[in-house]
Scaffold this active site. Structure first.
Site, PDB file in Angstrom:
ATOM      1  N   GLU A   1      44.246 -10.085 113.157  1.00  0.00           N
ATOM      2  CA  GLU A   1      43.911 -10.670 111.862  1.00  0.00           C
ATOM      3  C   GLU A   1      45.099 -11.328 111.178  1.00  0.00           C
ATOM      4  O   GLU A   1      44.935 -12.229 110.363  1.00  0.00           O
ATOM      5  CB  GLU A   1      43.315  -9.607 110.943  1.00  0.00           C
ATOM      6  CG  GLU A   1      44.264  -8.467 110.612  1.00  0.00           C
ATOM      7  CD  GLU A   1      43.650  -7.473 109.647  1.00  0.00           C
ATOM      8  OE1 GLU A   1      42.877  -7.905 108.759  1.00  0.00           O
ATOM      9  OE2 GLU A   1      43.943  -6.263 109.764  1.00  0.00           O
TER      10      GLU A   1
ATOM     11  N   ASP B   1      46.802   0.298 112.603  1.00  0.00           N
ATOM     12  CA  ASP B   1      47.546  -0.786 113.250  1.00  0.00           C
ATOM     13  C   ASP B   1      48.727  -0.288 114.068  1.00  0.00           C
ATOM     14  O   ASP B   1      49.335  -1.068 114.807  1.00  0.00           O
ATOM     15  CB  ASP B   1      48.066  -1.782 112.204  1.00  0.00           C
ATOM     16  CG  ASP B   1      46.943  -2.520 111.499  1.00  0.00           C
ATOM     17  OD1 ASP B   1      45.820  -2.526 112.034  1.00  0.00           O
ATOM     18  OD2 ASP B   1      47.191  -3.089 110.422  1.00  0.00           O
TER      19      ASP B   1
ATOM     20  N   TYR C   1      35.240  -3.072 111.005  1.00  0.00           N
ATOM     21  CA  TYR C   1      34.742  -1.835 110.407  1.00  0.00           C
ATOM     22  C   TYR C   1      34.203  -0.873 111.456  1.00  0.00           C
ATOM     23  O   TYR C   1      34.116   0.327 111.203  1.00  0.00           O
ATOM     24  CB  TYR C   1      33.703  -2.165 109.340  1.00  0.00           C
ATOM     25  CG  TYR C   1      34.327  -2.914 108.189  1.00  0.00           C
ATOM     26  CD1 TYR C   1      35.113  -2.247 107.256  1.00  0.00           C
ATOM     27  CD2 TYR C   1      34.183  -4.287 108.057  1.00  0.00           C
ATOM     28  CE1 TYR C   1      35.726  -2.934 106.217  1.00  0.00           C
ATOM     29  CE2 TYR C   1      34.793  -4.981 107.018  1.00  0.00           C
ATOM     30  CZ  TYR C   1      35.561  -4.300 106.104  1.00  0.00           C
ATOM     31  OH  TYR C   1      36.182  -4.978 105.091  1.00  0.00           O
TER      32      TYR C   1
ATOM     33  N   GLY D   1      49.525   5.491 105.026  1.00  0.00           N
ATOM     34  CA  GLY D   1      50.458   4.613 105.718  1.00  0.00           C
ATOM     35  C   GLY D   1      51.776   4.458 104.983  1.00  0.00           C
ATOM     36  O   GLY D   1      52.173   5.310 104.183  1.00  0.00           O
TER      37      GLY D   1
ATOM     38  N   THR E   1      48.026   5.012 110.266  1.00  0.00           N
ATOM     39  CA  THR E   1      47.917   3.559 110.295  1.00  0.00           C
ATOM     40  C   THR E   1      47.162   3.164 111.540  1.00  0.00           C
ATOM     41  O   THR E   1      47.635   3.414 112.654  1.00  0.00           O
ATOM     42  CB  THR E   1      49.291   2.866 110.261  1.00  0.00           C
ATOM     43  OG1 THR E   1      49.124   1.495 110.623  1.00  0.00           O
ATOM     44  CG2 THR E   1      50.272   3.512 111.229  1.00  0.00           C
TER      45      THR E   1
ATOM     46  N   ARG F   1      47.333  -6.576 110.660  1.00  0.00           N
ATOM     47  CA  ARG F   1      47.805  -7.466 109.589  1.00  0.00           C
ATOM     48  C   ARG F   1      49.233  -7.919 109.827  1.00  0.00           C
ATOM     49  O   ARG F   1      49.550  -9.102 109.684  1.00  0.00           O
ATOM     50  CB  ARG F   1      47.688  -6.752 108.241  1.00  0.00           C
ATOM     51  CG  ARG F   1      48.154  -7.579 107.063  1.00  0.00           C
ATOM     52  CD  ARG F   1      48.019  -6.811 105.755  1.00  0.00           C
ATOM     53  NE  ARG F   1      46.639  -6.476 105.449  1.00  0.00           N
ATOM     54  CZ  ARG F   1      46.253  -5.882 104.313  1.00  0.00           C
ATOM     55  NH1 ARG F   1      47.161  -5.544 103.408  1.00  0.00           N
ATOM     56  NH2 ARG F   1      44.993  -5.604 104.111  1.00  0.00           N
TER      57      ARG F   1
ATOM     58  N   GLY G   1      43.263   2.759 103.634  1.00  0.00           N
ATOM     59  CA  GLY G   1      42.043   2.434 104.352  1.00  0.00           C
ATOM     60  C   GLY G   1      41.596   3.549 105.281  1.00  0.00           C
ATOM     61  O   GLY G   1      42.317   4.515 105.529  1.00  0.00           O
TER      62      GLY G   1
ATOM     63  N   ARG H   1      37.389   1.136 112.239  1.00  0.00           N
ATOM     64  CA  ARG H   1      37.853   2.019 111.164  1.00  0.00           C
ATOM     65  C   ARG H   1      36.991   3.265 110.993  1.00  0.00           C
ATOM     66  O   ARG H   1      37.495   4.337 110.682  1.00  0.00           O
ATOM     67  CB  ARG H   1      37.860   1.263 109.832  1.00  0.00           C
ATOM     68  CG  ARG H   1      38.924   0.231 109.684  1.00  0.00           C
ATOM     69  CD  ARG H   1      38.654  -0.711 108.515  1.00  0.00           C
ATOM     70  NE  ARG H   1      37.950  -0.133 107.410  1.00  0.00           N
ATOM     71  CZ  ARG H   1      38.433  -0.004 106.164  1.00  0.00           C
ATOM     72  NH1 ARG H   1      39.656  -0.408 105.920  1.00  0.00           N
ATOM     73  NH2 ARG H   1      37.719   0.509 105.209  1.00  0.00           N
TER      74      ARG H   1
END
Length: 551
Positions: A404, A305, A459, A274, A303, A350, A186, A462
């Protein structure tokens, strides 16, 4: 009046005294003679017996050895000195594979880095010859994975990690290098900065003329035409979000990727992604080693996250936290501007809730923070819905942030999803929509009408350009990745450990995901300073708990 010592009259006793004195004089003379002789030569240094290396699941990397290392020029070649130290059985540093491990060469030449020198005209003549000798990494340099220890905590618990940075002597000759760069997975703030800095370091610092960009991740190696990167193409891309190369998930085909690399004559491969991308890098590295190919490969962890284990953080994370905090501020404003206002924000995360945790900590205005790591009840007298209802009765507003993946933490409700992304990862159920509808319905059942505003800035986070902090991190990581491959190290990832840049074996990146711990200082500070709804209490604590009052 002075005292005098009487003379000994007894002949027998006098002889005995003389014999003792003669013996003592002979011993003193012997000691003096020994000292004079010994002072003319250097005694051999007594080295302590090295402690045995503890064997664990990292045994494969620790067993790496270079053939002919004893016959190489250790006196003049600093790279050989470093490899000799790393190959020592008593060396504590976690091994990083080197090209000489599977392509041994006892006539390994001395290749001096083009960075070596003291030129003051770098801005005019290019990026060469500006590093003095003391700026290169010294053989035997490493960084510990732990910055502090508790009392009686063994030092051996910390990993010793190979320090990254420029080496004065290289494995690859700059004129023979062809490099390929790909972005996988991503989007994340900073991808274009990484691409630009890789090109700039390769082209200006090491004189590499052939640098290619691979379109759309792994599948771009064999499905799309390679992009020849130039200064004009990358000069200003650090101001842009996204990636000029495109990115995608999946598309990993081992044989096709290897065939493409061999056909193009590539010697350096830089892959940004990632944990899934790094698993692919590990497979590629093993196959390259098995085939005996002269290709070095490394990963640059990405990543948003921040859930890659061991490293301090990944680039793009600080930018994401900064933008997430702005979304929280908007939700807070909405909740304060309406009767019984609720601001609900869903953030990325996530498997780990680091963005949510740090954004809430920066905001200081959040009343509920839900992350995947900690369990909570939705319904019941101590559940989330009742807490929000009671807070609205007392304060008239509430701000909620949810990661999320926080549906995994709901004890009394199970949200499931069978949808998978192209990489095979299971997508989490949409907890944001569930909470949006559930909060409104619950409060309505209690006779309370609320004004709930739901924000999902996924988004936005990101696609942003990297902020100043992340740009500096991108430059640091990418330059050190280039230094590592030119020194011949391969099958590693580059990362920050305790603020120091290190080379990590790929197995350390893919070993496990990082998660928030209940005992972690950032989580404790968040609970202490914002009076959040405390999640994951024990049954006994839930019976005794009271609703926390928040500002």
């Amino acid at each position: 009046m002075s005292a005098s010592i009487p003379l000994v009259k007894d002949d027998k006793l006098s002889k005995e005294v003389r014999r003792v004195l003669i013996s003592l004089g002979a011993a003193a003379a012997s000691s003096l003679l020994t000292y004079i002789i010994a002072s003319g030569r250097k005694e051999p240094e007594v080295k302590p017996v090295p402690k045995p290396v503890k064997k664990d699941d990292r045994e494969f990397n620790q067993s790496l050895r270079i053939q002919f290392i004893e016959e190489m020029d250790r006196e003049n070649n600093l790279l050989v000195q470093e490899l000799y130290y790393l190959d020592s059985p008593s060396c504590p540093v976690l091994r990083v594979p080197h090209m000489l491990h599977f392509l041994p060469d006892k006539n390994f030449p001395i290749i001096v880095s083009p960075l070596s020198g003291d030129s003051r005209f770098r801005s005019i003549y290019g990026g060469e010859g500006f590093l003095p000798d003391e700026s290169f990494i010294s053989p035997g340099s490493y960084t510990l994975s732990m910055a502090s220890f508790y009392p009686k905590e063994p030092r051996e618990k910390a990993l010793s990690l190979l320090k990254a940075g420029p080496r004065k002597h290289l494995y690859f000759r700059p004129e023979e290098v062809k490099a390929a760069i790909a972005t996988c997975g991503g989007l994340c703030p900073g991808l274009n900065v990484v691409i630009r800095e890789l090109y700039m370091s390769l082209y200006y610092n090491y004189r590499v003329k052939d640098v290619y960009g691979i379109r759309y991740g792994y599948k771009g190696f064999y499905s799309y035409e390679w992009m020849k990167l130039t200064t004009d193409k990358v000069r200003d891309i650090h101001h842009l979000g996204g990636t000029i190369l495109g990115s995608s998930r999946g598309g990993f085909n081992l044989d096709k990727i290897i065939e493409a690399l061999v056909s193009k004559g590539v010697t350096h491969v830089y892959l940004i992604g990632g944990d899934g991308t790094h698993r692919g890098i590990e497979v590629l590295s093993q196959e390259i080693r098995r085939r005996g190919l002269r290709i070095a490969i490394c990963g640059i962890p990405k990543t948003i996250d921040n859930d890659i284990a061991l490293i301090d953080k990944s680039f793009g994370f600080e930018t994401a936290v900064e933008e997430a905090q702005r979304s929280i501020a908007c939700a807070r404003t909405e909740s304060l501007s309406a009767e019984n206002g609720v601001g609900l924000v869903k953030l990325m995360g996530r498997n780990a809730g680091f963005i949510a945790m740090h954004a809430c900590s920066a905001s200081r205005d959040v009343n509920v923070c839900l992350v995947p790591e900690f369990q909570f009840d939705v319904n019941g007298p101590n559940g989330l819905f009742e807490y929000i209802h009671q807070r609205l009765k007392r304060k008239g507003h509430c701000t909620v942030v949810v990661a999320e993946g926080a549906a995994d933490g709901m004890r009394d409700v199970k949200l499931t999803s069978n949808v998978r992304d192209p990489s095979g990862n299971l997508k989490p159920a949409d907890i944001g929509v569930y909470l949006r509808d559930g909060i409104a319905a619950y409060c309505k059942s209690k006779g309370m009408e609320i004004n709930l505003k739901y924000l999902d800035p996924t988004y936005n986070l990101r696609a942003l350009p990297a902020n100043s902090y992340d740009r500096q991190m991108c430059a640091q990581l990418t330059q050190y990745a280039v230094h590592g491959l030119f020194a011949g190290f391969t099958g590693f990832s580059i990362g920050l450990i305790n603020g120091r840049t290190v080379m990590l074996p790929l197995s350390e990146i893919t070993r496990e995901l990082r998660k928030i711990s209940k005992s972690s200082r950032p989580w404790q500070r968040l609970l202490a300073s914002t009076c959040l709804l405390y999640t994951s209490p024990s049954p006994r604590d839930r019976q005794k708990s009271r609703m926390p009052s928040s500002a």
